[in-house]
Write an enzyme that holds these catalytic residues in place. Structure first.
Site, short mmCIF file in Angstrom:
data_model
loop_
_atom_site.label_atom_id
_atom_site.label_comp_id
_atom_site.label_asym_id
_atom_site.label_seq_id
_atom_site.Cartn_x
_atom_site.Cartn_y
_atom_site.Cartn_z
N TYR A 143 7.92 55.16 -2.63
CA TYR A 143 8.25 56.20 -2.48
C TYR A 143 7.20 57.28 -1.81
O TYR A 143 7.62 58.32 -1.27
CB TYR A 143 8.46 57.02 -3.94
CG TYR A 143 10.02 56.81 -4.31
CD1 TYR A 143 10.60 55.65 -4.18
CD2 TYR A 143 10.61 57.82 -4.81
CE1 TYR A 143 12.16 55.83 -4.69
CE2 TYR A 143 11.97 57.92 -5.16
CZ TYR A 143 12.63 56.62 -5.17
OH TYR A 143 13.97 56.54 -5.62
N LYS A 194 9.05 41.63 -7.34
CA LYS A 194 9.58 40.77 -6.42
C LYS A 194 8.47 40.05 -5.99
O LYS A 194 8.01 39.98 -4.57
CB LYS A 194 10.30 41.69 -5.22
CG LYS A 194 11.06 40.65 -4.45
CD LYS A 194 12.26 40.21 -4.88
CE LYS A 194 13.12 39.24 -3.86
NZ LYS A 194 14.19 38.49 -4.48
N ASP A 226 15.92 41.01 -8.71
CA ASP A 226 17.44 40.72 -8.39
C ASP A 226 18.00 39.97 -9.58
O ASP A 226 18.91 40.18 -10.43
CB ASP A 226 17.48 39.72 -7.19
CG ASP A 226 16.33 38.62 -6.96
OD1 ASP A 226 15.68 38.62 -8.07
OD2 ASP A 226 16.52 37.66 -6.19
N ASP A 250 14.12 52.90 -10.09
CA ASP A 250 15.41 54.02 -9.69
C ASP A 250 16.65 53.44 -9.80
O ASP A 250 17.49 53.86 -10.27
CB ASP A 250 15.03 54.54 -8.27
CG ASP A 250 16.11 55.39 -7.74
OD1 ASP A 250 16.56 56.25 -8.35
OD2 ASP A 250 16.49 55.27 -6.66
N ASP A 254 19.74 53.45 -13.09
CA ASP A 254 21.13 53.76 -12.92
C ASP A 254 21.90 52.71 -13.48
O ASP A 254 23.05 53.10 -14.13
CB ASP A 254 21.49 53.88 -11.37
CG ASP A 254 21.44 55.56 -10.93
OD1 ASP A 254 20.53 56.13 -11.31
OD2 ASP A 254 21.90 55.86 -9.93
C1 IPM Z 1 16.02 59.93 -9.71
C2 IPM Z 1 16.66 60.35 -8.65
C3 IPM Z 1 15.68 60.66 -7.46
C4 IPM Z 1 14.63 59.57 -7.22
C5 IPM Z 1 15.90 61.26 -6.26
C6 IPM Z 1 17.10 62.56 -6.53
C7 IPM Z 1 14.73 61.61 -5.30
O1 IPM Z 1 17.40 59.28 -8.07
O2 IPM Z 1 15.40 60.50 -10.61
O3 IPM Z 1 16.24 58.77 -10.34
O4 IPM Z 1 15.10 58.59 -6.46
O5 IPM Z 1 13.68 59.45 -7.96
MG MG Z 2 17.79 57.52 -9.34
#
Ligand code: IPM
Ligand code: MG
Length: 369
Positions: A143, A194, A226, A250, A254
Site C-alpha cells: 500500500y 506468501k 491462498d 484487506d 472482507d
Molecule cells: C479497507 C478499505 C480500504 C483499504 C480502501 C477504501 C482504501 O478497503 O479499509 O479495507 O483498502 O484499506
Molecule cells: Mg478493504
C-alpha cells in the site's frame, strides 16, 4: 464536563453520515446514562472534504485527529469522485490519516452473533460461535511501498509497478500486537504470508517466528494466503488470531466479514504505538465501505458503526463494561428479530437505519433500567 473524552467524528461519504447519525445517538445515551462523557468535534474527510476544500484530507482534519483522544469514522469514496486524478481521490484521505496517525495495527474481529448464524452464506455449523480476530498491518507493505507508479515505455507500452516492502521493526511491532492479543484469547496466532513466492514475506515468516519464540505460551503457525482464503470458508473456527500484511489483510477481512452474515456487521480498530505518556492514536471504522447503491435511502445497517464505537470504548478507554453493554444491546436487538435489509430473512422485522438505532437504544434503556 471535566474528564470528558475528546472524540473526532468523521462521517465521510455515502452511507457514512447515515450510520454515524445512529452512533451519535448511542454516544448521547452513554453521555446521559453512564459515567463516561464525550466532547464531539466533526471534521471532513474523503469525498465530502474534496467537495468543500479540494483535498481528501484537509490539514485541519489531521490536526484535529492528532489532538483528539480517538477518531470515529464512517466511510469514504464513491463513484462521484472516481473520475478525479488518483492523487486526490477520497481513498487517499483514508490512507493519509492512517499513515499520519501512525495506525499500524488494524484489528478486525469477525464474530458471529447466534441470531445471525443463518444469515451467513456458509452452513450454520461452520460459522455458529465463530470468533476470530484478524490483525492487519496497516501503514506498510504494498500500500505504501516505493517505488510506485505508471510509466510510459516505448511504442505506447505502459508499465505499472508497486513495491512490497517491510522492515524488521514493522514486522516485530505488528507481531507483538498479535501475540499480546492472543494471550487474552485462545493463545493461538496464525501468520499469513506468501513465503513460497515473495521474498518480503519469507522475511515476514522468519521474523514472526523470532517474535513467537519470545511468547512460549502462544502457539504460532504459518499459512500461505491462498490456503488461508480457502480455510476461512472451509473451516473458519480453526483460527483464533490471524496476523498478516496490509494487502492480504484487506482481502481476507472482507472474506471473514461475510462469514458473519453481512459486511454490515464488522467493526474495526486501527491503533498506533503508545507514546511516552501512554497516549495512543486510534481510529475506529466499519470494515464496509460507503455502499453508494443504497446511500441516502435510510436502509443501511448501522451495527458495524455502533460496534466500532464499542471497540473505541474498549481499546482507547478501557471501558469494558460500557463496551459490553453496547454489544449486549446489539445482540438483544438481533435476538428480538430486528433486521436491516442486508441481514433480513423470513419472520424477521425489517427496519430502517434509524429503526435499528431505535432498537439498540431501546435495548440499552432496558439493560440499564
Ligand atoms: C479497507 C478499505 C480500504 C483499504 C480502501 C477504501 C482504501 O478497503 O479499509 O479495507 O483498502 O484499506
Ligand atoms: Mg478493504
Amino acid at each position: 464536563m471535566a474528564n470528558a473524552k475528546n472524540l473526532l467524528v468523521l462521517p465521510g461519504d455515502g452511507i457514512g453520515p447515515e450510520i454515524i447519525a445512529q452512533v451519535l445517538r448511542v454516544i448521547d445515551w452513554m453521555d446521559r446514562r453512564r459515567s463516561v462523557s464525550f466532547n464531539i468535534t466533526e471534521a471532513l474527510i474523503g469525498g465530502a472534504a474534496i467537495d468543500k476544500t479540494g483535498v481528501p484530507l484537509p490539514e485541519e482534519t489531521l490536526e484535529a485527529a492528532l489532538k483528539s483522544d480517538a477518531v470515529l469514522m464512517g466511510a469514504v469514496g464513491g463513484p462521484k469522485w472516481e473520475v478525479l486524478p488518483f492523487d486526490v481521490q477520497p481513498e487517499r484521505g483514508l490512507l493519509g490519516i492512517r499513515k499520519g496517525l501512525g495506525l499500524f495495527a488494524n484489528l478486525r474481529p469477525a464474530i458471529v452473533f447466534d441470531a445471525l448464524a443463518d444469515a451467513s452464506s456458509l452452513k450454520l455449523d461452520i460459522v455458529k460461535g465463530l470468533d476470530i480476530m484478524i490483525i492487519r498491518e496497516l501503514t506498510g507493505g504494498i500500500y505504501f511501498g516505493e517505488p510506485r507508479g505508471i510509466e510510459e515505455l516505448e511504442n505506447g507500452i505502459r508499465k505499472g509497478f508497486n513495491t512490497l516492502t517491510y522492515t524488521t521493526p514493522e514486522i516485530h511491532r505488528i507481531g507483538k500486537v498479535a501475540m499480546d492479543l492472543a494471550g487474552k484469547r485462545d493463545k493461538r496466532v496464525c501468520s499469513i504470508d506468501k513465503a513460497n513466492v515473495l521474498e518480503t514475506t519469507v522475511m515476514w515468516r522468519e521474523e514472526m517466528t523470532k517474535i513467537g519464540a519470545s511468547y512460549p505460551d502462544i502457539e504460532l503457525s504459518h499459512m500461505y494466503v491462498d490456503n488461508a482464503a480457502m480455510q476461512l470458508v472451509r473451516n473458519p473456527k480453526q483460527f483464533d488470531v490471524v496476523v498478516t500484511t496490509n494487502m492480504f489483510g484487506d482481502i481476507l477481512s472482507d472474506c471473514a466479514a461475510m462469514l458473519t452474515g453481512s459486511l454490515g456487521m464488522l467493526p474495526s480498530a486501527s491503533l498506533g504505538a503508545p507514546d511516552s505518556d501512554g497516549k495512543q492514536a486510534a481510529l475506529y471504522e466499519p470494515v464496509h465501505g460507503t455502499a453508494p447503491d443504497i446511500s441516502g435511502k435510510g436502509i443501511a445497517n448501522p451495527l458495524a458503526q455502533i460496534l466500532s464505537f464499542s471497540m473505541l470504548l474498549r481499546y482507547s478507554f478501557d471501558l469494558f463494561d460500557d463496551a459490553e453493554l453496547i454489544e449486549k444491546a446489539v445482540q438483544n436487538a438481533l435476538d428480538k428479530g430486528f433486521r436491516t435489509a442486508d441481514i433480513t430473512g423470513d419472520g424477521k422485522t425489517l427496519v430502517s437505519t434509524s429503526g435499528m438505532g431505535d432498537a439498540v437504544i431501546n435495548e440499552l434503556d432496558m439493560l440499564a433500567a
